[in-house]
Design an enzyme around this catalytic site. Structure first.
Site, PDB file in Angstrom:
ATOM      1  N   GLU A  93      17.561   8.326  44.159  1.00 34.62           N
ATOM      2  CA  GLU A  93      16.543   7.930  45.138  1.00 34.62           C
ATOM      3  C   GLU A  93      15.468   7.055  44.499  1.00 34.62           C
ATOM      4  O   GLU A  93      14.904   7.418  43.465  1.00 34.62           O
ATOM      5  CB  GLU A  93      15.892   9.200  45.726  1.00 34.62           C
ATOM      6  N   LYS A 108      10.900  19.526  49.437  1.00 36.48           N
ATOM      7  CA  LYS A 108      11.924  18.557  49.006  1.00 36.48           C
ATOM      8  C   LYS A 108      11.287  17.553  48.039  1.00 36.48           C
ATOM      9  O   LYS A 108      11.904  17.148  47.043  1.00 36.48           O
ATOM     10  CB  LYS A 108      12.526  17.848  50.231  1.00 36.48           C
ATOM     11  N   ASP A 146      22.262  23.459  36.386  1.00 36.59           N
ATOM     12  CA  ASP A 146      22.879  23.727  37.683  1.00 36.59           C
ATOM     13  C   ASP A 146      21.818  23.495  38.765  1.00 36.59           C
ATOM     14  O   ASP A 146      20.971  24.364  39.021  1.00 36.59           O
ATOM     15  CB  ASP A 146      23.370  25.183  37.678  1.00 36.59           C
ATOM     16  N   HIS A 152       8.871   1.801  49.211  1.00 37.85           N
ATOM     17  CA  HIS A 152      10.309   1.887  49.448  1.00 37.85           C
ATOM     18  C   HIS A 152      10.924   0.547  49.828  1.00 37.85           C
ATOM     19  O   HIS A 152      12.087   0.297  49.535  1.00 37.85           O
ATOM     20  CB  HIS A 152      10.597   2.898  50.567  1.00 37.85           C
TER      21      HIS A 152
HETATM   22  P1  NAD Z   1      27.440  30.112  29.191  1.00 36.53           P
HETATM   23  O1  NAD Z   1      28.544  30.817  29.846  1.00 36.53           O
HETATM   24  O2  NAD Z   1      27.812  28.865  28.484  1.00 36.53           O
HETATM   25  O3  NAD Z   1      26.732  31.134  28.172  1.00 36.53           O
HETATM   26  C1  NAD Z   1      25.757  30.775  27.238  1.00 36.53           C
HETATM   27  C2  NAD Z   1      26.309  30.979  25.834  1.00 36.53           C
HETATM   28  O4  NAD Z   1      25.398  30.424  24.889  1.00 36.53           O
HETATM   29  C3  NAD Z   1      26.478  32.451  25.497  1.00 36.53           C
HETATM   30  O5  NAD Z   1      27.709  32.626  24.871  1.00 36.53           O
HETATM   31  C4  NAD Z   1      25.358  32.719  24.499  1.00 36.53           C
HETATM   32  O6  NAD Z   1      25.684  33.703  23.563  1.00 36.53           O
HETATM   33  C5  NAD Z   1      25.222  31.351  23.832  1.00 36.53           C
HETATM   34  N1  NAD Z   1      23.913  31.055  23.256  1.00 36.53           N
HETATM   35  C6  NAD Z   1      23.715  30.325  22.124  1.00 36.53           C
HETATM   36  N2  NAD Z   1      22.403  30.209  21.872  1.00 36.53           N
HETATM   37  C7  NAD Z   1      21.745  30.854  22.838  1.00 36.53           C
HETATM   38  C8  NAD Z   1      20.356  31.047  23.147  1.00 36.53           C
HETATM   39  N3  NAD Z   1      19.406  30.549  22.362  1.00 36.53           N
HETATM   40  N4  NAD Z   1      20.043  31.699  24.256  1.00 36.53           N
HETATM   41  C9  NAD Z   1      21.002  32.192  25.086  1.00 36.53           C
HETATM   42  N5  NAD Z   1      22.340  32.067  24.847  1.00 36.53           N
HETATM   43  C10 NAD Z   1      22.703  31.392  23.727  1.00 36.53           C
HETATM   44  O7  NAD Z   1      26.240  29.779  30.180  1.00 36.53           O
HETATM   45  P2  NAD Z   1      25.543  30.717  31.253  1.00 36.53           P
HETATM   46  O8  NAD Z   1      24.103  30.327  31.186  1.00 36.53           O
HETATM   47  O9  NAD Z   1      25.885  32.146  31.130  1.00 36.53           O
HETATM   48  O10 NAD Z   1      26.194  30.216  32.630  1.00 36.53           O
HETATM   49  C11 NAD Z   1      25.782  29.003  33.192  1.00 36.53           C
HETATM   50  C12 NAD Z   1      26.923  28.364  33.940  1.00 36.53           C
HETATM   51  O11 NAD Z   1      27.452  29.268  34.913  1.00 36.53           O
HETATM   52  C13 NAD Z   1      26.471  27.171  34.700  1.00 36.53           C
HETATM   53  O12 NAD Z   1      27.388  26.129  34.465  1.00 36.53           O
HETATM   54  C14 NAD Z   1      26.537  27.619  36.155  1.00 36.53           C
HETATM   55  O13 NAD Z   1      26.768  26.528  37.013  1.00 36.53           O
HETATM   56  C15 NAD Z   1      27.684  28.581  36.147  1.00 36.53           C
HETATM   57  N6  NAD Z   1      27.771  29.593  37.212  1.00 36.53           N
HETATM   58  C16 NAD Z   1      26.785  29.792  38.121  1.00 36.53           C
HETATM   59  C17 NAD Z   1      26.887  30.772  39.092  1.00 36.53           C
HETATM   60  C18 NAD Z   1      25.731  31.005  40.036  1.00 36.53           C
HETATM   61  O14 NAD Z   1      24.730  30.328  39.926  1.00 36.53           O
HETATM   62  N7  NAD Z   1      25.805  31.950  40.975  1.00 36.53           N
HETATM   63  C19 NAD Z   1      28.036  31.580  39.135  1.00 36.53           C
HETATM   64  C20 NAD Z   1      29.049  31.362  38.191  1.00 36.53           C
HETATM   65  C21 NAD Z   1      28.906  30.375  37.217  1.00 36.53           C
END
Ligand code: NAD
Length: 389
Positions: free
Chosen positions: A47, A226, A242, A339
């Site tokens: 945008e 928004k 996300d 705009h």
């Molecule tokens: P992820 O699965 O990659 O987990 C984070 C990893 O980073 C872990 O293994 C952790 O041990 C490691 N890590 C390393 N350094 C760290 C630090 N300093 N702090 C914290 N962890 C550290 O990521 P996530 O955050 O668990 O999941 C995010 C993803 O899940 C996004 O892509 C999201 O879109 C997706 N997701 C979202 C939903 C929802 O919003 N309802 C549902 C399912 C999946």
């Protein structure tokens, strides 16, 4: 659109059936003063005016010392729902609180080592469905936490079924992120405000009235919010976060007391206008796309490698400044003026203008005050004839 083969490989590991990548402009708003530090803010957004508005308003707010921010610990909440848990379900689970905490933490070894992990548990019987709802509050440090929490709570499934005799319906993060919030505020002297055709006090009064309006009228509040998310979602996208999770949390928070309201509020006191925004901000600096996308790594480097809490403080400041920019323009000259320049540039591009031709077609359209594809096409062919001649 051609794409770097590395980006195609990356797309393939990020989603299923990837056929390409979708380039979105990445701009950098400069000079926003946040907690005494001048921050350049990367924004991925299609945008027009979002990047320019942030730079402009950020500069205006420097006069009052910029934006002051704060944030909670990065605590996310996972939900587990149990059916047929029986009348003593809550009691049984309350008595297993320590075991629940240790099952969760046993799955979060690396988080616990970083100072995160299980923080709290609350249990509620939902009257309509009869389900027991467990809320597990976990400090996820620099992650967004969805995968981490979903994995940890899945590990609870068999234990919960055994202890209650019920069945687990689902285990999933709640996107409301109520315990993971960030806030920002500023106060500027009226002398630093300006807008065409309005006195400084009148401008401030109109901004406050617009803020009150967003507390009263839900349809206006949606647009108000928004505008806040123009900044926050663009920063979230630039850093590989996300955006749906960030948006969902923001809008749920805006409706927390049953009426959807503006997330920010403004006040005029004496010779100062102040603004304030506080909201859930589930952003990460590790995990998900953040860790693998080269543009996200670059954006985090531009920001000075913040941790997740610091990023949430930058994000909320960006949301507030973006909102201030929009309100200032809306209650004074309106937002269309800025705009039209972008609209003219897109018309020029659509009719085939490239490079320096774009600016010349924009100048022609602006001078004539006519913004149409036909007018742009005509100007481009004249421009090319003159160049040939
Ligand atoms: P992820 O699965 O990659 O987990 C984070 C990893 O980073 C872990 O293994 C952790 O041990 C490691 N890590 C390393 N350094 C760290 C630090 N300093 N702090 C914290 N962890 C550290 O990521 P996530 O955050 O668990 O999941 C995010 C993803 O899940 C996004 O892509 C999201 O879109 C997706 N997701 C979202 C939903 C929802 O919003 N309802 C549902 C399912 C999946």
């Amino acid at each position: 659109v051609g794409a770097d083969p590395v980006m195609l490989d990356l797309a393939d590991v990020m989603v299923e059936s990837a056929v390409g990548v979708m380039p979105v402009p990445l701009g950098v708003a400069t000079g926003v003063l946040i907690d005494g530090r001048t921050v350049d803010v990367p924004l991925a957004v299609e945008e027009p005016s979002v990047v320019a508005a942030l730079s402009y308003a950020g500069r205006l707010l420097r006069a009052g010392g910029g934006i002051h921010t704060w944030a909670s610990d990065p605590v996310m909440t996972a939900q587990v729902f149990v059916s047929q848990a029986g009348r003593r379900g809550i009691e049984v689970l309350e008595s297993r609180r320590d075991e629940i905490a240790s099952v969760v933490d046993s799955r979060l070894g690396s988080l616990v080592a970083r100072g995160g992990g299980f923080r709290d548990l609350d249990i509620l019987a939902l009257p309509r469905t009869g389900l027991l709802r467990l809320h597990l509050h976990v400090d996820v440090r620099d992650a967004m936490g969805a995968n981490v929490l979903n994995t940890a709570t899945e590990a609870l499934r068999s234990h919960l079924e055994e202890w209650t005799g019920g069945r687990v319906l689902m285990c999933i993060l709640s996107n409301s992120a109520r315990r993971r919030s960030a806030g920002a505020e500023f106060a500027v002297p009226l002398t630093s405000l300006r807008a065409e055709g309005l006195g400084r006090r009148e401008l401030a009064e109109r901004i406050v009235l617009a803020s009150d309006l967003a507390q009263e009228d839900a349809d206006r509040a949606v647009t108000h919010n928004k505008g806040i998310m123009n900044g926050i979602s663009s920063l979230a996208l630039a850093t590989g976060n996300d955006t749906r999770a960030v948006e969902a949390a923001a809008h749920a928070w805006a409706a927390r007391d049953g009426l959807y309201r503006g997330l920010s509020q403004y006040r005029l006191e004496g010779e100062e206008l102040s603004g304030r925004l506080e909201m859930p901000l589930p952003v990460a600096t590790v995990g998900g796309a953040v860790s693998v996308h080269p543009a996200a790594r670059l954006a985090l480097a531009v920001l000075g490698h913040p941790n997740a809490t610091e990023l949430s403080r930058i994000a909320v400041a960006v949301g507030l400044v973006q909102n201030f920019a929009a309100l200032r323009a809306l209650v004074s000259e309106g937002i269309q003026k800025g705009h039209m320049h972008h609209h003219a540039a897109r018309l020029a591009f659509q009719v085939g203008a490239r490079g320096a031709e774009i600016q010349r077609v924009v100048e022609g359209l602006t001078a004539a005050g006519t913004y149409s594809l036909d007018a742009a096409g005509l100007l481009l062919s004249r421009e090319r004839q003159e160049h040939r001649g």
